[in-house]
Design a protein around this motif. Structure first.
Motif, PDB file in Angstrom:
ATOM      1  N   GLU A 115       5.499   8.892   1.004  1.00 25.14           N
ATOM      2  CA  GLU A 115       5.473   8.188   2.277  1.00 25.14           C
ATOM      3  C   GLU A 115       6.765   8.437   3.057  1.00 25.14           C
ATOM      4  OE1 GLU A 115       4.659   4.105   1.448  1.00 25.14           O
ATOM      5  OE2 GLU A 115       2.572   4.474   0.895  1.00 25.14           O
ATOM      6  N   THR A 148       0.981   7.885   4.969  1.00 26.90           N
ATOM      7  CA  THR A 148       1.067   6.677   5.773  1.00 26.90           C
ATOM      8  C   THR A 148       0.010   6.683   6.870  1.00 26.90           C
ATOM      9  OG1 THR A 148       2.628   7.650   7.349  1.00 26.90           O
ATOM     10  CG2 THR A 148       3.560   6.573   5.386  1.00 26.90           C
ATOM     11  N   ARG A 178      -6.271   2.910   5.887  1.00 22.11           N
ATOM     12  CA  ARG A 178      -5.439   3.954   6.486  1.00 22.11           C
ATOM     13  C   ARG A 178      -6.275   5.097   7.070  1.00 22.11           C
ATOM     14  NH1 ARG A 178      -0.242   4.987   2.453  1.00 22.11           N
ATOM     15  NH2 ARG A 178       0.381   2.813   2.197  1.00 22.11           N
TER      16      ARG A 178
END
Length: 296
Positions: A115, A148, A178
């Motif tokens: 991330e 992310t 996501r």
């Protein structure tokens, strides 16, 4: 080595504790603990390699001892690692799970380094090594939801992936949301389980075919929905939903089953299989995986 497919996302160490006994919260049982290369992108890449394809990894692996060992394992497996981003200041990621005879009991994914690396893992797609904005990568890409939400949204709008055949999998139900920016992407195929499908579609479908219909109604171009030992579904805009039941087997492991299903389905389609045949081949591959020896 020029890859046939790119696997973008998590490559880490899987630390899995397995017991042949059913477990519940607080159980303390004998079993086996293994450490193996894992992560969604890694699991997909390993399966693709077993089926004869040449996958390249786009991920972040730390410059620590665990990272060196993991990269060496990737090389031994025949995966292309030339384009892996190796930060000096981030550790190699890890995943830990406990599984019993009744399935997954609990798991924690520590993908902080992936991330934190952000879009730096995608540089080979823009600097000419694997493509440029003017001549983007045109082959298949397996993309996982450990990235992310901001990066997945950027990927959905990026010209760097505009020509790719995107195959997308959430890392877990907790990260399924996501994938919303990619839900309506015209070249994306989403691979989700029933719980993840309901999260994305904000629905309460009780079967995979119902969930596939709900996702298509939300704008998805194509979806594959699995539901454990119950029938799985393939939904495609304009072509409806088909379903097939997986083989009934004794389950000895679950971590990585969805990734195996996705990779086997992709390979079947690349080899020209029909929708129905590709779905059945993927279900057989996943069933074979989950019924593997508990020590493997």
């Amino acid at each position: 080595m020029m890859p046939e497919i790119l696997c973008i996302g998590s490559v880490l160490w899987d630390i899995i504790g397995r017991s042949s006994t059913s477990m519940r919260l607080g159980s303390d049982m004998p079993g086996r603990i293994s450490r193996l290369p894992g992560g969604v992108a890694m699991n997909i890449a390993m399966t693709l390699r077993r089926f004869g394809m040449t996958p390249a990894l786009l991920t972040a692996i730390g410059r620590d001892a665990e990272g060196d060992e993991l990269l060496a394992a990737c090389d031994r497996l025949g995966l292309v690692t030339d384009h892996v981003y190796r930060p000096d200041d981030l550790p190699t990621d890890r995943y830990m799970a406990v599984e019993g005879a009744n399935g997954l009991i609990a798991a924690i994914a520590d993908a902080r380094s992936l991330e934190a690396a952000g879009d730096r893992i995608l540089r080979p797609l823009s600097d000419g090594r694997l493509g440029t904005a003017a001549k983007p990568w045109g082959g298949p890409i397996a993309l996982d939801g450990n990235l992310t939400e901001a990066l997945l949204a950027a990927i959905a709008a990026s010209p760097l992936l505009s020509a790719a055949d995107l195959r997308v999998a959430p890392a877990s139900p907790g990260k399924a949301g996501r994938l919303l920016p990619l839900l309506a992407h015209p070249s994306a195929t989403l691979y989700v389980n029933l719980e993840e499908a309901n999260i994305l579609a904000r629905s309460d479908a009780s079967t995979a075919p119902e969930a596939a219909e709900a996702l298509l109604a939300c704008g998805a171009e194509r979806v594959l929905v699995t539901d454990g030992s119950a029938p799985a579904a393939d939904g495609r805009r304009g072509k409806g939903v088909i379903a097939s039941a997986p083989p009934q087997v004794q389950v000895t492991r679950v971590t990585g089953a969805g990734d195996t299903f996705m990779a086997a389905h992709l390979v079947a389609e690349r080899r020209g299989a029909s929708r129905a045949d590709a779905l059945e081949q993927a279900l057989r591959a996943a069933a074979s995986y989950v019924s593997g020896d508990i020590g493997s």
